[in-house]
Design a protein around this motif. Structure first.
Motif, PDB file in Angstrom:
ATOM      1  N   ASN A  27       1.288  -1.615   0.090  1.00  0.00           N
ATOM      2  CA  ASN A  27       0.009   0.110  -0.174  1.00  0.00           C
ATOM      3  C   ASN A  27       0.743   1.300   0.338  1.00  0.00           C
ATOM      4  OD1 ASN A  27       0.320  -0.876   3.502  1.00  0.00           O
ATOM      5  ND2 ASN A  27      -0.395   1.461   3.505  1.00  0.00           N
ATOM      6  N   VAL A  28       0.576   2.149  -0.666  1.00  0.00           N
ATOM      7  CA  VAL A  28       0.899   4.201  -0.560  1.00  0.00           C
ATOM      8  C   VAL A  28       1.053   4.565   0.703  1.00  0.00           C
ATOM      9  CG1 VAL A  28       1.265   5.986  -1.745  1.00  0.00           C
ATOM     10  CG2 VAL A  28       0.561   3.792  -2.772  1.00  0.00           C
ATOM     11  N   GLU A  78      15.061  10.752   9.441  1.00  0.00           N
ATOM     12  CA  GLU A  78      14.482  10.961   8.210  1.00  0.00           C
ATOM     13  C   GLU A  78      13.362  11.676   8.590  1.00  0.00           C
ATOM     14  OE1 GLU A  78      16.655  11.833   5.196  1.00  0.00           O
ATOM     15  OE2 GLU A  78      18.439  10.964   6.061  1.00  0.00           O
ATOM     16  N   ILE A  79      12.543  10.454   8.600  1.00  0.00           N
ATOM     17  CA  ILE A  79      10.997  10.461   8.466  1.00  0.00           C
ATOM     18  C   ILE A  79      10.284  11.410   9.371  1.00  0.00           C
ATOM     19  CG2 ILE A  79       9.281   8.795   8.276  1.00  0.00           C
ATOM     20  CD1 ILE A  79      10.593   7.271   7.106  1.00  0.00           C
ATOM     21  N   ASP A  80       9.955  12.345   8.910  1.00  0.00           N
ATOM     22  CA  ASP A  80       8.621  12.722  10.238  1.00  0.00           C
ATOM     23  C   ASP A  80       7.330  12.639  10.819  1.00  0.00           C
ATOM     24  OD1 ASP A  80       8.958  15.057  11.827  1.00  0.00           O
ATOM     25  OD2 ASP A  80       7.791  16.947  10.043  1.00  0.00           O
ATOM     26  N   GLY A  81       6.564  12.214   9.534  1.00  0.00           N
ATOM     27  CA  GLY A  81       5.398  11.193   9.939  1.00  0.00           C
ATOM     28  C   GLY A  81       5.092  10.584   8.581  1.00  0.00           C
ATOM     29  N   VAL A  82       4.138  10.041   8.377  1.00  0.00           N
ATOM     30  CA  VAL A  82       3.915   9.010   7.421  1.00  0.00           C
ATOM     31  C   VAL A  82       1.710   9.109   7.350  1.00  0.00           C
ATOM     32  CG1 VAL A  82       6.054   7.134   6.690  1.00  0.00           C
ATOM     33  CG2 VAL A  82       3.466   6.863   8.685  1.00  0.00           C
ATOM     34  N   ILE A  83       1.163   8.560   6.005  1.00  0.00           N
ATOM     35  CA  ILE A  83       0.213   8.644   5.911  1.00  0.00           C
ATOM     36  C   ILE A  83      -0.592   7.781   5.425  1.00  0.00           C
ATOM     37  CG2 ILE A  83      -2.173   9.778   4.646  1.00  0.00           C
ATOM     38  CD1 ILE A  83      -0.764  12.747   4.773  1.00  0.00           C
ATOM     39  N   ARG A  84      -1.390   6.866   5.351  1.00  0.00           N
ATOM     40  CA  ARG A  84      -1.458   5.399   4.775  1.00  0.00           C
ATOM     41  C   ARG A  84      -2.452   5.801   4.227  1.00  0.00           C
ATOM     42  NH1 ARG A  84      -5.055   0.993   8.081  1.00  0.00           N
ATOM     43  NH2 ARG A  84      -3.237   2.215   9.782  1.00  0.00           N
ATOM     44  N   PHE A  85      -2.102   5.142   2.605  1.00  0.00           N
ATOM     45  CA  PHE A  85      -3.236   5.197   1.995  1.00  0.00           C
ATOM     46  C   PHE A  85      -3.451   4.072   1.644  1.00  0.00           C
ATOM     47  CE2 PHE A  85      -1.007   9.441   1.087  1.00  0.00           C
ATOM     48  CZ  PHE A  85      -2.093   9.942   1.173  1.00  0.00           C
ATOM     49  N   ASN A  86      -4.926   3.782   1.391  1.00  0.00           N
ATOM     50  CA  ASN A  86      -5.698   2.517   0.853  1.00  0.00           C
ATOM     51  C   ASN A  86      -5.364   1.916  -0.372  1.00  0.00           C
ATOM     52  OD1 ASN A  86      -6.640   1.938   3.230  1.00  0.00           O
ATOM     53  ND2 ASN A  86      -9.068   3.069   2.514  1.00  0.00           N
ATOM     54  N   THR A  87      -4.036   2.989  -1.233  1.00  0.00           N
ATOM     55  CA  THR A  87      -4.002   2.545  -2.762  1.00  0.00           C
ATOM     56  C   THR A  87      -2.929   1.444  -2.615  1.00  0.00           C
ATOM     57  OG1 THR A  87      -4.975   4.612  -3.786  1.00  0.00           O
ATOM     58  CG2 THR A  87      -3.503   3.649  -5.221  1.00  0.00           C
ATOM     59  N   LEU A  88      -2.872   0.603  -3.637  1.00  0.00           N
ATOM     60  CA  LEU A  88      -1.916  -0.248  -3.737  1.00  0.00           C
ATOM     61  C   LEU A  88      -0.706   0.039  -5.194  1.00  0.00           C
ATOM     62  CD1 LEU A  88      -3.119  -4.170  -3.789  1.00  0.00           C
ATOM     63  CD2 LEU A  88      -2.651  -2.691  -1.499  1.00  0.00           C
TER      64      LEU A  88
END
Length: 110
Positions: A27-28, A78-88
């Motif tokens: 997932n993206v 280096e990763i400040d944050g992530v958002i999960r998308f349902n798109t593969l």
């Protein structure tokens, strides 16, 4: 903090959980990197661990729409944050978009 209907995860454990899920399910994720103002949308290929250094995240070489990433290996710090998308990442619509972009770029370079 939220962005629309999506929640930005900034806690290290939540980020790691999302990274592993992206690696497993393709997932993206939207990545906010420290010092960058642009959201990167791509998927995780691998997560490298060693005893002496922090985890290094191997991303796809291009984003969801086929634009090359400046770098595809990112230390976790280096990763400040992530958002999960349902798109593969391998969704046929986006695979086709990347193929068309690559073909256009190849034709322009010729």
């Amino acid at each position: 903090m939220t962005t629309g209907a999506f929640r930005v995860k900034r806690d290290r454990n939540e980020i790691l959980q999302e990274l592993f899920e992206s690696k497993e399910k393709t997932n993206v994720l939207g990545f906010y990197l420290k010092g960058e103002h642009k959201l990167i949308t791509t998927a995780v290929v691998d997560i490298g661990f060693s005893e002496v250094s922090e985890p290094v995240i191997q991303l796809r070489e291009c984003d969801l729409h086929g634009y090359p990433l400046f770098k595809s290996q990112i230390p976790l710090s280096e990763i400040d944050g992530v958002i999960r998308f349902n798109t593969l990442y391998n969704d046929p619509v986006y695979v086709r978009i990347r193929e068309m972009k690559n073909r256009i770029n190849s034709e322009l370079a010729a």
